[in-house]
Design an enzyme around this catalytic site. Structure first.
Site, PDB file in Angstrom:
ATOM      1  N   LYS A  75      -9.025  -5.392   3.922  1.00 13.65           N
ATOM      2  CA  LYS A  75      -7.821  -6.152   4.277  1.00 13.65           C
ATOM      3  C   LYS A  75      -8.011  -6.836   5.625  1.00 13.65           C
ATOM      4  CE  LYS A  75      -4.770  -3.350   1.465  1.00 13.65           C
ATOM      5  NZ  LYS A  75      -3.940  -2.140   1.347  1.00 13.65           N
ATOM      6  N   GLN A  98      -0.834   1.768   5.423  1.00 11.40           N
ATOM      7  CA  GLN A  98      -1.642   2.131   4.253  1.00 11.40           C
ATOM      8  C   GLN A  98      -1.176   3.475   3.675  1.00 11.40           C
ATOM      9  OE1 GLN A  98      -4.141   0.187   2.824  1.00 11.40           O
ATOM     10  NE2 GLN A  98      -4.127   1.712   1.212  1.00 11.40           N
ATOM     11  N   ASP A 145       3.911  -5.756   2.102  1.00 13.09           N
ATOM     12  CA  ASP A 145       3.607  -5.004   0.880  1.00 13.09           C
ATOM     13  C   ASP A 145       4.717  -5.179  -0.160  1.00 13.09           C
ATOM     14  OD1 ASP A 145       1.213  -3.685   0.498  1.00 13.09           O
ATOM     15  OD2 ASP A 145       1.776  -1.925   1.677  1.00 13.09           O
TER      16      ASP A 145
END
Ligand code: NAP
Length: 286
Positions: A54, A98, A121
């Site tokens: 990422k 995460q 997200d």
């Protein structure tokens, strides 16, 4: 029939290039360079790989990447305080924590602490609620990336019967909402579903998000169906493989995503598209 392969890797490269071009144009016009903060707690091996990818792709698209690597013993309070600081930082347009987090931390509390317009997200109840209401703002990356792949096939999705296997908050549920918004007729299956093969056989579109290697058999697939394999499983030999028996399914399906090289790269590319959109939402240019 041998299915056409949906090349998620190539599509993701195009999306990252498009986002990079839009970032360059934004900066050239005097706008800020979008920034993405990725928070990693602990040393979960798979998470370390995801986070590294990422961050690398964020920089490849010309965005600022802010790394926040915290020890596994970080308390929930400390993590929430970090999120608060990132929420208040104008250089940070997107925040990604995460998952999974260490067991002593309540993931929901952390997800809900992220400012909705920085929630790249798309997991905050605000963003999920907007998706339910067909007025999406920041959309969960994996299902949104799957929709890009589905639309790229050029097939008319309206009225197709889509069968989603899995109902998790990050894959199955938002996927079902995306498909419904695209005017598919949607069936959502889970571990209590009866006659799963019979339901999958009705699917013009099948999306598998189960987490079990080769779980979806080739003879469950309706001839000509579009098969999107979200699963990422590691075999005993260390190879990555999907939830669908690819070799068998590709002989029957019309279109199919491979693993690796299908949905996975699209998730990261979509995260960057979301970060650019978040920056635009925050400065009112979206
Ligand atoms: P998860 O939270 O474990 O959810 C799995 C889902 O599969 C659950 O809804 C579960 O049903 C269902 N399921 C389990 N066994 C089943 C069975 N025998 N029949 C029918 N349904 C069954 O997993 P997840 O986080 O959604 O992830 C799913 C897979 O996608 C994993 O392989 C993960 O690594 C992968 N993934 C990939 C990406 C990507 O970018 N490509 C992103 C996220 C996840 P219940 O709800 O009844 O338990």
């Amino acid at each position: 029939m041998t299915a056409r392969i949906i090349d998620g890797k190539a599509r993701a490269e195009r999306l990252v290039a498009d986002v990079g071009a839009a970032v360059a144009a934004r900066v050239a016009a005097g706008g800020s360079r979008p920034g993405l903060a990725v928070v990693l707690v602990g040393d979960h091996p798979a998470s370390q790989v995801y986070v590294r990818n990422k961050r690398r792709t964020t920089e490849a698209a010309g965005m600022r990447s802010f790394a926040h690597d915290l020890p596994a013993a970080t308390s929930q309070q400390e993590l929430l305080a970090r999120v608060d600081r990132l929420n208040a930082d104008p250089a940070v347009n997107g925040i990604l924590v995460q998952l999974p987090l260490p067991k002593h931390i309540d993931e929901e509390a952390v997800t809900e602490r992220i400012a909705p317009l920085k929630d790249v997200d798309g997991f905050h109840p605000y963003n999920i609620g907007r998706l339910v209401l067909k007025r999406p703002t920041l959309r969960p990356c994996t299902p949104y990336g799957c929709m890009t792949l589905l639309k790229d096939t050029g097939e008319d999705l309206v009225g197709k019967h889509a069968v989603v296997i899995g109902q998790s908050n990050i894959v199955g549920r938002p996927m079902a909402l995306e498909l419904l918004m695209a005017r598919c007729t949607v069936t959502v299956c889970h571990s209590a579903t009866r006659d799963l093969p019979g339901l999958v056989r009705q699917g013009d579109i099948v999306v598998a998000g189960v987490g079990r290697a080769g779980f979806v058999r080739g003879d469950w697939i309706k001839p000509g169906a579009i098969v999107i394999d979200v699963g990422i499983n590691r075999t005993a030999e260390g190879k990555l493989t999907g939830d669908v028996d690819f070799a068998a399914a590709r002989e029957i399906a019309g279109w199919i995503t491979p693993v690796p090289g299908g949905v996975g790269p699209m998730t990261i590319a979509t995260l960057l598209a979301n970060t650019l959109r978040a920056a635009e939402l925050q400065d009112g240019t979206a």
